[in-house]
Design a protein around this motif. Structure first.
Motif, mmCIF file in Angstrom:
data_model
loop_
_atom_site.group_PDB
_atom_site.id
_atom_site.type_symbol
_atom_site.label_atom_id
_atom_site.label_comp_id
_atom_site.label_asym_id
_atom_site.label_seq_id
_atom_site.Cartn_x
_atom_site.Cartn_y
_atom_site.Cartn_z
ATOM 1 N N GLN A 1 -2.824 3.636 2.922
ATOM 2 C CA GLN A 1 -3.850 2.643 2.563
ATOM 3 C C GLN A 1 -3.205 1.280 2.314
ATOM 4 O O GLN A 1 -2.164 1.202 1.661
ATOM 5 C CB GLN A 1 -4.600 3.097 1.310
ATOM 6 N N ASN A 2 -3.828 0.220 2.829
ATOM 7 C CA ASN A 2 -3.308 -1.133 2.628
ATOM 8 C C ASN A 2 -4.222 -1.886 1.661
ATOM 9 O O ASN A 2 -5.415 -2.036 1.923
ATOM 10 C CB ASN A 2 -3.228 -1.875 3.971
ATOM 11 N N SER A 3 -3.679 -2.348 0.556
ATOM 12 C CA SER A 3 -4.474 -3.121 -0.404
ATOM 13 C C SER A 3 -4.585 -4.576 0.036
ATOM 14 O O SER A 3 -5.386 -5.324 -0.494
ATOM 15 C CB SER A 3 -3.818 -3.075 -1.783
ATOM 16 N N GLY B 1 0.822 -1.198 0.000
ATOM 17 C CA GLY B 1 0.000 0.000 0.000
ATOM 18 C C GLY B 1 0.854 1.244 0.000
ATOM 19 O O GLY B 1 2.094 1.168 0.080
ATOM 20 N N VAL B 2 0.171 2.375 -0.094
ATOM 21 C CA VAL B 2 0.869 3.664 -0.105
ATOM 22 C C VAL B 2 -0.112 4.713 0.407
ATOM 23 O O VAL B 2 -1.327 4.483 0.395
ATOM 24 C CB VAL B 2 1.379 3.993 -1.540
#
Lengths: 307, 320
Positions: free
Chosen positions: B119-121, B115-116
């Motif tokens: 935010q965590n995918s 993520g970046v």
């Protein structure tokens, strides 16, 4: 048999090429995340303002392709996976909501939820933390267009299912010596009023407008329940031996436990709970002693002390 | 002569000094009860770090119990070593604490970003394989290793895309990364196979070119063929071409800890156990005596959105 062999696509590129088409890593990551998390799919994501703000290049300038596997298909694996993985996790935490809503509607809730509350946690265990709040804020409709009672039922189902998760993995008393009423019974009866009981860290007292606990149990038992009508329900949810337990309470029991949980002395808790006793509750009061014995044995309390 | 001695001194110990634990299985909630009751004859378990770091319930209690009987290795999915967000120090604190509590033999994660911008995918996303990213990743590995006070072990993920900005093959990126950061490698031979189909490279060349002294562990798993590409689904047995890569890796490394991951459509523990035990035959460069290795699993028309690449491992509440 090994797959057909060819050179790694990036292996022969001249270092100068990197300068020409290599965006800053942070920009590239922001672009990719905005594309693969776009609810309309990666094609819509690529053309979205958010993605174009980060990177204004054609897809082929960013992602290589082969004849058999296009740039768009490659990116779509990640886009599909994002929503599939996370809605699957939500469904695992909220199976009763998913059953009541129907698969397609639940998936739509999931996609909407991930848009409004994208995960910022490093664990999937917290993914559903704000799902009940999301349902409250957006008041979803059923596949057949029902609202009102159905919406309220769905929201409360989500609240209770999340409480189960919270209690399951949250703090508990399993590593402490079990609380016993014996200690209390050694205290002279005239001093019991000054006693304060500390409830177990896992204990949650809940009030719902629907019998959501019965519906959740039926879903877990695969009995395909239909949504029930409104019926006020008071519950104690707690954990013992690492398993989540729930117990239906009367309103009077709930009021008393609520007062105890607020750390009132026994005298004050009884006064608060019993001060509001209705005629129909008078009979219940006679069982007060047995309630405490049962609650202590069930693990509702962790400690007691005198003022 | 002195030059030769100098070179020998520079070579890392095999597996960076980490032990060869034998054959292990990824610990999954579906098997807790069986393991606690039967104490099966498996050499070790690998756990998903994030599922236990904050747990104060049954998952943590079960792990602590299992750790009294078996060596534990921690395998993470959220370190996000390739991310451009700051190194997650709070995460590292919790990771280190868990490693101390369960006496983890080592800590691993993936060469990826998850993520970046906070935010965590929850996915293992690929990085461009070039000098700029190599420097970035190496610097972050050093920070993490300094904090954890042990060498980190990083896995090659299955990937589905190559960035136009990539300038080197993945094996070269991993080799240089592990040398420059002085970290270990977790070689997932199923991921090598999956990526070799998706990017059309030679998986045997990939395995041959890695620095074998730095390979601490090998992962095995099943995957799904989606027509022209593969998805790393961890939902079935290991297929023969992946076993072939395992045999090659075993020869080149001289033997390292081997672990089977089975994360979807999880069968009973004995089935998973039997699958990993096949590795014994392959270590002797033999195929198992009976034809038990299946053909590659094919999607047979499953919509791609229903075929979930790993990781997707999470807890569900156990209620009365």
């Amino acid at each position: 048999m090994m797959p057909s062999v060819s050179r790694d696509p990036g292996a022969d590129r001249h270092p100068e090429a990197e300068k020409l088409i290599s965006p800053d890593l942070s920009t590239l990551q922001r672009w990719m995340l905005s594309v693969i998390t776009h609810p309309g799919g990666v094609t819509a994501g690529i053309h979205s303002d958010a993605a174009r703000e980060h990177l204004n290049l054609t897809l082929h300038q960013v992602v290589q392709e082969t004849q058999d596997f296009t740039s768009l298909e490659r990116l779509a694996v990640y886009g599909n996976a994002y929503f599939a993985r996370l809605t699957e996790c939500l469904e695992a935490e909220f199976p009763a909501v998913a059953h009541a809503a129907g698969k397609e509607a639940f998936r739509a809730f999931g996609v909407g939820y991930l848009q409004m509350f994208p995960s910022t946690s490093d664990t999937l265990n917290l993914l559903g933390q704000k799902f009940p709040a999301y349902l409250r804020q957006t008041s979803p409709r059923s596949e057949s267009g029902e609202t009102k009672d159905w919406t309220g039922f769905l929201i409360q189902l989500a609240e209770l299912e999340h409480i189960y998760m919270d209690v399951f993995d949250g703090p508990g008393e399993e590593r402490l010596p079990p609380f016993s009423m014996t200690a209390i019974q050694s205290i002279p009866a005239d001093r019991w009023g000054k006693l304060r009981l500390e409830v177990s860290a896992s204990l949650r007292l809940c009030r719902f407008e629907f019998p959501v606990h019965d519906y959740i149990t039926a879903v877990r038992e695969n009995t395909d329940p239909v949504p029930p009508g409104p019926e006020t329900t008071w519950l104690a949810v707690h954990r013992r031996d690492y398993i989540v337990r729930r117990e239906a309470l009367s309103e009077l029991q709930w009021r008393l436990l609520d007062a105890i949980q607020r750390q009132l002395t026994l005298e004050a808790a009884l006064e608060k709970a019993l001060g509001e006793v209705s005629d129909s509750e008078q009979e219940e009061v006679r069982h007060l002693g047995r309630w405490f014995e049962h609650w202590a044995a069930a693990g509702f309390f962790r400690a007691a002390w005198l003022e | 002569m002195s030059g030769e001695i100098e070179r020998k001194r520079e070579l890392p110990l095999p597996r960076l000094g980490y032990p060869d634990l034998g054959l292990g299985i990824g610990l999954r909630p579906q098997h807790y009860q069986y393991i606690l009751k039967q104490t099966p004859a498996i050499d070790w378990f690998e756990v998903i770090s994030e599922n236990f770091m904050d747990s104060r319930g049954r998952p943590r209690a079960v792990l602590e119990e299992i750790a009294t009987h078996y060596p534990i290795v921690m395998h993470g999915v959220s370190l996000s070593i390739g991310s451009t967000d700051p190194v997650p120090m709070d995460y590292l604190c919790r990771l280190k604490k868990l490693a101390e509590d369960v006496r983890a033999r080592w800590i691993s994660d993936h060469v990826c970003w998850t993520g970046v911008a906070g935010q965590n995918s929850h996915d293992l996303l690929p990085v461009p394989l070039n000098e700029q990213v190599l420097r970035h990743v190496v610097e972050r590995i050093r920070i993490v290793q300094d904090f954890l006070e042990r060498p980190l072990v990083l896995e090659n993920p299955s990937t589905y895309l190559t960035f136009a900005a990539s300038t080197m093959p993945e094996w070269e990126f991993l080799a240089r990364m592990s040398e420059e950061a002085d970290c270990g490698l977790l070689l997932d031979v199923n991921n090598v196979y999956v990526s070799s189909v998706n990017h059309q490279f030679d998986p045997q060349e990939y395995v041959a070119r890695l620095p074998h002294q730095r390979i601490v562990q090998i992962h095995l798993a099943g995957h799904t063929r989606m027509g022209t590409y593969c998805i790393d689904t961890h939902d079935g047995p290991v297929i023969d071409p992946v076993w072939e890569l395992y045999r090659q890796a075993h020869r080149l490394t001289g033997g390292v800890s081997t672990l089977l991951e089975w994360d979807a459509n999880i069968p009973p523990f004995p089935v998973v156990h039997e699958e990993v035990l096949k590795a014994r035959c392959h270590m002797r460069d033999q195929f198992p005596p009976v034809d038990v290795n299946p053909h590659e699993k094919r999607s047979s028309g499953i919509a791609p959105r229903l075929c979930v690449p790993q990781p997707a491992i999470f807890m569900t509440a156990e209620a009365e």
